[in-house]
Design a protein around this motif. Structure first.
Motif, PDB file in Angstrom:
ATOM      1  N   THR A  25      -0.805  10.379   2.277  1.00  0.00           N
ATOM      2  CA  THR A  25      -0.398   9.214   3.067  1.00  0.00           C
ATOM      3  C   THR A  25      -0.434   7.920   2.253  1.00  0.00           C
ATOM      4  O   THR A  25       0.027   6.890   2.720  1.00  0.00           O
ATOM      5  CB  THR A  25      -1.298   9.041   4.302  1.00  0.00           C
ATOM      6  OG1 THR A  25      -2.644   8.762   3.869  1.00  0.00           O
ATOM      7  CG2 THR A  25      -1.283  10.292   5.164  1.00  0.00           C
ATOM      8  N   ALA A  26      -1.012   7.953   1.041  1.00  0.00           N
ATOM      9  CA  ALA A  26      -1.103   6.746   0.220  1.00  0.00           C
ATOM     10  C   ALA A  26       0.293   6.315  -0.218  1.00  0.00           C
ATOM     11  O   ALA A  26       1.111   7.144  -0.621  1.00  0.00           O
ATOM     12  CB  ALA A  26      -1.988   7.000  -0.995  1.00  0.00           C
ATOM     13  N   ARG A  27       0.564   5.028  -0.132  1.00  0.00           N
ATOM     14  CA  ARG A  27       1.870   4.485  -0.515  1.00  0.00           C
ATOM     15  C   ARG A  27       1.657   3.459  -1.625  1.00  0.00           C
ATOM     16  O   ARG A  27       1.331   2.317  -1.367  1.00  0.00           O
ATOM     17  CB  ARG A  27       2.566   3.854   0.689  1.00  0.00           C
ATOM     18  CG  ARG A  27       2.928   4.859   1.778  1.00  0.00           C
ATOM     19  CD  ARG A  27       3.527   4.150   2.986  1.00  0.00           C
ATOM     20  NE  ARG A  27       3.992   5.097   3.979  1.00  0.00           N
ATOM     21  CZ  ARG A  27       3.213   5.614   4.938  1.00  0.00           C
ATOM     22  NH1 ARG A  27       1.941   5.265   5.014  1.00  0.00           N
ATOM     23  NH2 ARG A  27       3.714   6.467   5.813  1.00  0.00           N
ATOM     24  N   GLY A  28       1.880   3.896  -2.845  1.00  0.00           N
ATOM     25  CA  GLY A  28       1.720   2.991  -3.968  1.00  0.00           C
ATOM     26  C   GLY A  28       0.332   3.065  -4.575  1.00  0.00           C
ATOM     27  O   GLY A  28      -0.610   3.552  -3.958  1.00  0.00           O
ATOM     28  N   PRO A  29       0.187   2.545  -5.793  1.00  0.00           N
ATOM     29  CA  PRO A  29      -1.091   2.631  -6.529  1.00  0.00           C
ATOM     30  C   PRO A  29      -2.075   1.559  -6.092  1.00  0.00           C
ATOM     31  O   PRO A  29      -2.322   0.581  -6.811  1.00  0.00           O
ATOM     32  CB  PRO A  29      -0.658   2.442  -7.982  1.00  0.00           C
ATOM     33  CG  PRO A  29       0.553   1.544  -7.873  1.00  0.00           C
ATOM     34  CD  PRO A  29       1.254   1.954  -6.611  1.00  0.00           C
ATOM     35  N   ASP A  31      -6.006   0.615  -4.343  1.00  0.00           N
ATOM     36  CA  ASP A  31      -7.326   1.143  -4.009  1.00  0.00           C
ATOM     37  C   ASP A  31      -7.615   0.892  -2.529  1.00  0.00           C
ATOM     38  O   ASP A  31      -6.795   0.315  -1.803  1.00  0.00           O
ATOM     39  CB  ASP A  31      -8.411   0.555  -4.915  1.00  0.00           C
ATOM     40  CG  ASP A  31      -8.607  -0.949  -4.760  1.00  0.00           C
ATOM     41  OD1 ASP A  31      -8.526  -1.463  -3.619  1.00  0.00           O
ATOM     42  OD2 ASP A  31      -8.864  -1.629  -5.769  1.00  0.00           O
ATOM     43  N   ALA A  32      -8.780   1.317  -2.080  1.00  0.00           N
ATOM     44  CA  ALA A  32      -9.107   1.279  -0.647  1.00  0.00           C
ATOM     45  C   ALA A  32      -9.097  -0.137  -0.083  1.00  0.00           C
ATOM     46  O   ALA A  32      -8.620  -0.362   1.038  1.00  0.00           O
ATOM     47  CB  ALA A  32     -10.473   1.927  -0.414  1.00  0.00           C
ATOM     48  N   PHE A  33      -9.622  -1.112  -0.820  1.00  0.00           N
ATOM     49  CA  PHE A  33      -9.683  -2.483  -0.307  1.00  0.00           C
ATOM     50  C   PHE A  33      -8.310  -3.151  -0.324  1.00  0.00           C
ATOM     51  O   PHE A  33      -8.002  -3.967   0.553  1.00  0.00           O
ATOM     52  CB  PHE A  33     -10.683  -3.309  -1.113  1.00  0.00           C
ATOM     53  CG  PHE A  33     -12.106  -2.798  -1.036  1.00  0.00           C
ATOM     54  CD1 PHE A  33     -12.531  -2.033   0.043  1.00  0.00           C
ATOM     55  CD2 PHE A  33     -13.012  -3.073  -2.051  1.00  0.00           C
ATOM     56  CE1 PHE A  33     -13.835  -1.546   0.112  1.00  0.00           C
ATOM     57  CE2 PHE A  33     -14.320  -2.608  -1.979  1.00  0.00           C
ATOM     58  CZ  PHE A  33     -14.728  -1.838  -0.902  1.00  0.00           C
ATOM     59  N   GLN A  34      -7.501  -2.823  -1.312  1.00  0.00           N
ATOM     60  CA  GLN A  34      -6.132  -3.335  -1.320  1.00  0.00           C
ATOM     61  C   GLN A  34      -5.362  -2.813  -0.110  1.00  0.00           C
ATOM     62  O   GLN A  34      -4.592  -3.540   0.521  1.00  0.00           O
ATOM     63  CB  GLN A  34      -5.426  -2.933  -2.614  1.00  0.00           C
ATOM     64  CG  GLN A  34      -5.956  -3.651  -3.844  1.00  0.00           C
ATOM     65  CD  GLN A  34      -5.379  -3.084  -5.135  1.00  0.00           C
ATOM     66  OE1 GLN A  34      -5.123  -1.888  -5.237  1.00  0.00           O
ATOM     67  NE2 GLN A  34      -5.170  -3.952  -6.110  1.00  0.00           N
ATOM     68  N   ARG A  35      -5.570  -1.561   0.223  1.00  0.00           N
ATOM     69  CA  ARG A  35      -4.902  -0.982   1.386  1.00  0.00           C
ATOM     70  C   ARG A  35      -5.388  -1.651   2.674  1.00  0.00           C
ATOM     71  O   ARG A  35      -4.599  -1.910   3.584  1.00  0.00           O
ATOM     72  CB  ARG A  35      -5.138   0.525   1.430  1.00  0.00           C
ATOM     73  CG  ARG A  35      -4.441   1.279   0.317  1.00  0.00           C
ATOM     74  CD  ARG A  35      -4.776   2.752   0.343  1.00  0.00           C
ATOM     75  NE  ARG A  35      -4.197   3.407   1.505  1.00  0.00           N
ATOM     76  CZ  ARG A  35      -4.493   4.648   1.877  1.00  0.00           C
ATOM     77  NH1 ARG A  35      -5.381   5.362   1.185  1.00  0.00           N
ATOM     78  NH2 ARG A  35      -3.916   5.181   2.930  1.00  0.00           N
ATOM     79  N   ASP A  36      -6.679  -1.941   2.757  1.00  0.00           N
ATOM     80  CA  ASP A  36      -7.192  -2.660   3.928  1.00  0.00           C
ATOM     81  C   ASP A  36      -6.502  -4.006   4.086  1.00  0.00           C
ATOM     82  O   ASP A  36      -6.050  -4.373   5.175  1.00  0.00           O
ATOM     83  CB  ASP A  36      -8.699  -2.874   3.804  1.00  0.00           C
ATOM     84  CG  ASP A  36      -9.510  -1.648   4.190  1.00  0.00           C
ATOM     85  OD1 ASP A  36      -8.910  -0.620   4.542  1.00  0.00           O
ATOM     86  OD2 ASP A  36     -10.747  -1.732   4.137  1.00  0.00           O
TER      87      ASP A  36
END
Length: 388
Positions: A25-29, A31-36
């Motif tokens: 489900t990850a879209r792009g490189p 990390d967890a906090f960037q996704r948040d």
């Protein structure tokens, strides 16, 4: 300070998310906090902030700040401080961007009305509602409610003002599902986000107050912190009209507060010898903060702003009208839930207090103008103060 400090939050060491997500489900490189951070930016709750009160309610002027522009300004200040202290900039930015998501229409006036409407049923708290919106009400994903943010982000939002020993019901529900360790201190990223909020509204509200005419330069000179800064600005730009110097005064004052905060925080971190995020949470005190002198000056500025802007008679009149709108909407929906949109009406719980809390959830998500329009639909034309 360069590089990541040992006491900074590390996305690779995050405590994870409440709902497990498959790697596909990850879209792009990211990390967890960037996704948040990105999930917050793309959320409906964040978009609504563009039409929610910061200081002035449903302002006609295009240049006044609203919750959205305020949150962006907080994020800019927060990232600057985080970078200087070697903290995680992405987590800090996520916390800054999300910190006001739980505010109902008309800011604190709307919050007071919802708190009164839910008397005996848990009340209403905008910070708790921020967590509720992000973990339950926003539903962009098919597999779970909420944005499924990391523990670290939720913990920072819950405790950005320090330990919470008596959580209101909304926060307590989130904590029961995903233990946020409410009685400990939060990360330095969360502490910085809270102070970035103070720095932003302390100074930008001066700008908006002058623009509105509710504050004057003569009044501002009664605040030692501002008067001293004004003298320095005038000395640098002799003969320039005061109106042209306002922005420079605001920028200079923000810079002084940021620099003071960075220096004082570094000193506290060194004095307590923290070596890890766990040490920060176990320190028993706030490590991020101003020097004693700047803290006292900032408190004096806040007292002035409450006396001369936030409690200005026109602001109080607008707040009274706003409470009337929110209270009227709650009463109307409680009396006849069919007045709510189908998706909210169909999901209405059958028992209390969940029923009234559901109605409050609906109203809390409204923008200022949407709330006014719904009120007019139900009750007819309403005479609103000029502040609207």
């Amino acid at each position: 300070m360069t590089g990541r400090a040992s006491w900074a939050c590390n996305p690779e060491a995050s405590r994870g998310r409440l709902h497990e997500e498959q790697n596909g489900t990850a879209r792009g490189p990211r990390d967890a906090f960037q996704r948040d951070r990105d999930r917050i930016i793309h959320s409906i709750s964040f978009r609504r902030l563009r039409h929610k009160t910061q200081v002035f309610m449903a302002p006609d002027g295009d240049h006044f700040r609203v919750r959205l522009t305020h949150s962006l300004e907080v994020a800019q200040i927060g990232r600057t401080i985080a970078r200087a202290l070697g903290l995680n900039e992405d987590l800090t930015e996520a916390l800054c961007l999300a910190h006001d998501i739980g505010h109902p229409p008309f800011g604190h006036a709307g919050e007071d009305a919802l708190k009164e409407a839910l008397t005996g049923q848990g009340g209403f708290d905008h910070n708790g509602h921020t967590l509720r919106a992000l973990t339950h009400l926003d539903r962009p994903y098919p597999g779970w409610d909420g944005l499924n943010l990391t523990w670290d982000t939720l913990e920072g939002l819950a405790k950005h003002n320090g330990p919470v020993r008596h959580p209101q019901w909304a926060l307590a529900e989130v904590d029961a599902a995903f233990d946020l360790e409410l009685t400990s201190w939060p990360s330095l990223e969360a502490q910085v986000a809270a102070l970035a909020d103070d720095i932003a509204y302390d100074n930008h509200d001066i700008d908006d107050g002058l623009r509105s005419g509710l504050l004057s330069f003569d009044q501002l000179m009664d605040v030692p912190m501002i008067a001293e800064g004004w003298r320095r600005v005038e000395a640098r730009f002799p003969g320039v009209a005061p109106k042209r110097l306002t922005g420079e005064l605001i920028r200079s004052q923000i810079g002084e507060m940021v620099n003071d905060l960075i220096a004082a925080t570094r000193a506290r971190v060194a004095a307590t010898n923290v070596q890890s995020v766990a040490d920060v949470r176990a320190a028993g005190i706030a490590l991020a903060g101003f020097s004693d002198a700047m803290r006292d000056a900032e408190r004096g500025l806040k007292r002035f702003m409450y006396a001369n802007l936030y409690h200005h008679q026109s602001q109080l009149d607008a707040a009274d009208a706003a409470r009337k709108v929110v209270a009227g909407l709650f009463a109307a929906y409680a009396e006849d839930p069919k007045r709510m949109p189908p998706e909210w009406r169909d999901a209405l719980p059958g028992t209390q207090p969940a029923r009234n809390r559901h109605i409050a959830d609906f109203i809390a998500g409204m923008t200022d103008r949407y709330a006014i329009n719904r009120y007019v639909e139900i009750y007819g034309p309403v005479d609103l103060p000029d502040a609207f």
